[in-house]
Write an enzyme that holds these catalytic residues in place. Structure first.
Site, mmCIF file in Angstrom:
data_model
loop_
_atom_site.group_PDB
_atom_site.id
_atom_site.type_symbol
_atom_site.label_atom_id
_atom_site.label_comp_id
_atom_site.label_asym_id
_atom_site.label_seq_id
_atom_site.Cartn_x
_atom_site.Cartn_y
_atom_site.Cartn_z
ATOM 1 N N TRP A 98 -23.328 65.610 78.895
ATOM 2 C CA TRP A 98 -24.773 65.779 78.735
ATOM 3 C C TRP A 98 -25.514 65.678 80.051
ATOM 4 O O TRP A 98 -26.573 66.279 80.221
ATOM 5 C CB TRP A 98 -25.326 64.844 77.654
ATOM 6 N N ASP A 118 -32.434 60.884 78.242
ATOM 7 C CA ASP A 118 -31.915 61.521 77.039
ATOM 8 C C ASP A 118 -31.210 60.410 76.267
ATOM 9 O O ASP A 118 -30.126 59.974 76.627
ATOM 10 C CB ASP A 118 -30.937 62.632 77.421
ATOM 11 N N LYS A 174 -28.374 61.580 64.973
ATOM 12 C CA LYS A 174 -27.360 60.556 65.203
ATOM 13 C C LYS A 174 -27.830 59.216 64.632
ATOM 14 O O LYS A 174 -27.227 58.688 63.711
ATOM 15 C CB LYS A 174 -27.023 60.451 66.688
#
Lengths: 356, 356
Positions: free
Chosen positions: A101, A168, A192
């Site tokens: 990521w 993030d 999530k």
């Protein structure tokens, strides 16, 4: 019979949340309407989004100068939207390459601004968070991926820098208390820790928004648009917001973020202890940077690995195969994952007898 | 007791679709998993999105060179994304100002390129579609809002031009057959005709995508990214896609787009006939451009208007108040609206006796 779902996201939610969400899809509060057919501007829905916003504010104890936005597009969209909003055309930001990521963030930001990659964990296959690096003087902010879902590493302490952090937080949002004042922007997809795919929660520290930027941000991606319109500039994904509200209520009822952290630590400790004890398995990340959300581990051989995967499958455990670039297993244990499921998995690891 | 919901969107869906969607949220196909906790890359979900795609292809009889994308962000995001993808930095597009959504399109496109506004219906308060205008030679495409949801006007014939049409079809997507070859891009949010808020279907005619553009489109908004990744570059809103699949199956089972058109015409004719017959009401748009999806009308006085609104509310009719800029009433009748609900509304109009 419910499966034990260790998927990395979309991920499992408590059964009671799925049941409440299903009930409201058919008949919302005995109104004779589905929650999904109510206008995003109707008072009934405005109450939903306002309650969700105030629960985020309460759980994180957000100061007044933070705005809570509900946007579509996931964290992936924010990887472009955040630099657009924060950086002028010649500005630069900094980032530590912690994994998949982080690399996505670097690629997205490079299309819009200068990016300083301070250090990379690639040499050790992203098994740790790099902590020794120098911050260039011109960096406007430091982007951090608070938890790398794929490699299973997590910041347990955020870097001490004099510029704002942009995080993030998709895989550990609402999983522990936070000193929010160090952050400029925090964003997280819901699927999530607090809902289903389709909605992103963005916390904007209005103190970091530039007053005069030489970049013209299109209205639809300008944080100011959504601040001014309280996330209703366009049709917000109403049902995903409603499911997020149900999860926020559930998190609060459990005891809030401190309790989420206690549960995360308890679940992941149980699993990591077994990984460390059991001679058939080994952890992938270095211990000090292990994620409490995504435990990555492997078996002593590919043969044992495929036997254990099969054994899991026969015993109602799904979503545990590791990402292709990492291999092995990954057990994701977000807010919605029950301790009973982790206990079940650990018992399987104890009972497992490979045929060698 | 189900309400009769005439909301303009998010809008009503058939009760059986809400029920199926609710069942799958608790237990998808007896898998022991919610559809919303299954990975977007798991075979079970890939089947869902592939079936949804092939149903769109089948219903619209799409040629091979059309791609079907499932994206977040709604049509509002596409108002920026389409010009970014189709226009170079000095290119221009054309648009007819038909109302609220045309104005939004103009504003969004002007932030990115040159916009020729060919004609505006503003002088007549957007009660009709302007049909006499000249197309500048340099326009790369003509943007059309196929149906203006707020003003209740609709293109029943698309303009005959030699350049591709780019259509915001949010409020009449999948409501009638279409000669798709005339279109470059067609996009529609799901929450009116084929689902819940959170997913956008984008049909891309790959013949119109520029081969060499001087504009650098960020990866996340580049149609090529999503074509190459079959809409799975990032986590697609899985549950909204699933609800769209249920609606697509329902549309096919009803008899496809010709049948959707027949139903739309039957529902709206029943209502417009009563509007024209009943001396207490009058239609707002000119007859030839009336929308079969959104019927805008008013009562003979503000007093009668508020009495009728109250009468509707007492008789289980909701979502019928007109948009503030237009006033009066708006009855939205998308694919999911039952004929019985329109019959119920018409009966109320017949029975209504204002106290003057």
């Amino acid at each position: 019979m419910r499966k034990h779902n260790f998927s990395p996201g979309p991920a499992t939610l408590p059964q009671e949340v799925f049941q409440q969400a299903a009930d409201a899809l058919v008949d919302f509060n005995h109104s004779g309407l589905s929650i999904a057919e109510i206008s995003h501007r109707a008072p009934e829905f405005v109450q939903v989004i306002e309650e969700a916003t105030s629960l985020v504010r309460e759980l994180y104890q957000l100061p007044d100068y933070f705005e809570v936005l509900w946007l579509p597009g996931g964290a992936s969209t924010q990887l472009a939207v955040a630099p657009m909003n924060l950086l002028g055309l010649n500005d630069s930001m900094a980032i530590v390459d912690t994994g998949f990521w982080a690399l996505r963030s670097i690629d997205a930001a490079r299309e819009l601004a200068q990016v300083h990659v301070l250090e990379s964990a690639s040499a050790t296959h992203y098994d740790r968070i790099p902590k020794a690096w120098n911050l260039p003087a011109d960096a406007k902010y430091l982007h951090v991926v608070s938890n790398e879902t794929i490699e299973g590493i997590q910041y347990h302490e955020y870097p001490q820098v004099d510029i704002p952090l942009v995080a993030d937080m998709t895989s550990d949002f609402l999983s522990k208390p936070l000193d929010v004042d160090r952050f400029g922007i925090i964003f997280a997809s819901a699927q999530k820790n607090f809902g289903i795919a389709g909605i992103t929660c963005v916390l904007v520290n209005t103190k970091v928004l530039p007053v005069n930027s030489d970049r013209k941000v299109p209205t639809i991606w300008d944080y100011q648009t959504h601040i001014q319109n309280q996330s209703l500039y366009y049709t917000v994904p109403t049902y995903p917001v409603y499911v997020a509200l149900l999860m926020l209520r559930w998190i609060k009822a459990q005891g809030g973020l401190r309790e989420m952290q206690n549960q995360s630590v308890a679940k992941s400790s149980l699993l990591y202890d077994e990984i460390d004890r059991n001679p058939l398995f080994e952890g992938i990340a270095v211990k000090e940077d292990r994620s409490v959300l995504n435990a990555c581990f492997r078996a002593i051989s590919p043969e044992v690995e495929s036997q254990f995967l099969e054994y899991c499958s026969q015993n109602d455990v799904v979503g545990i195969k590791g990402f292709p670039t990492v291999g092995g297993f990954r057990a994701s244990m977000y807010n919605g994952m029950a301790m009973e499921s982790v206990q079940h998995l650990v018992q399987l690891m104890k009972n497992f007898k490979p045929s060698l």
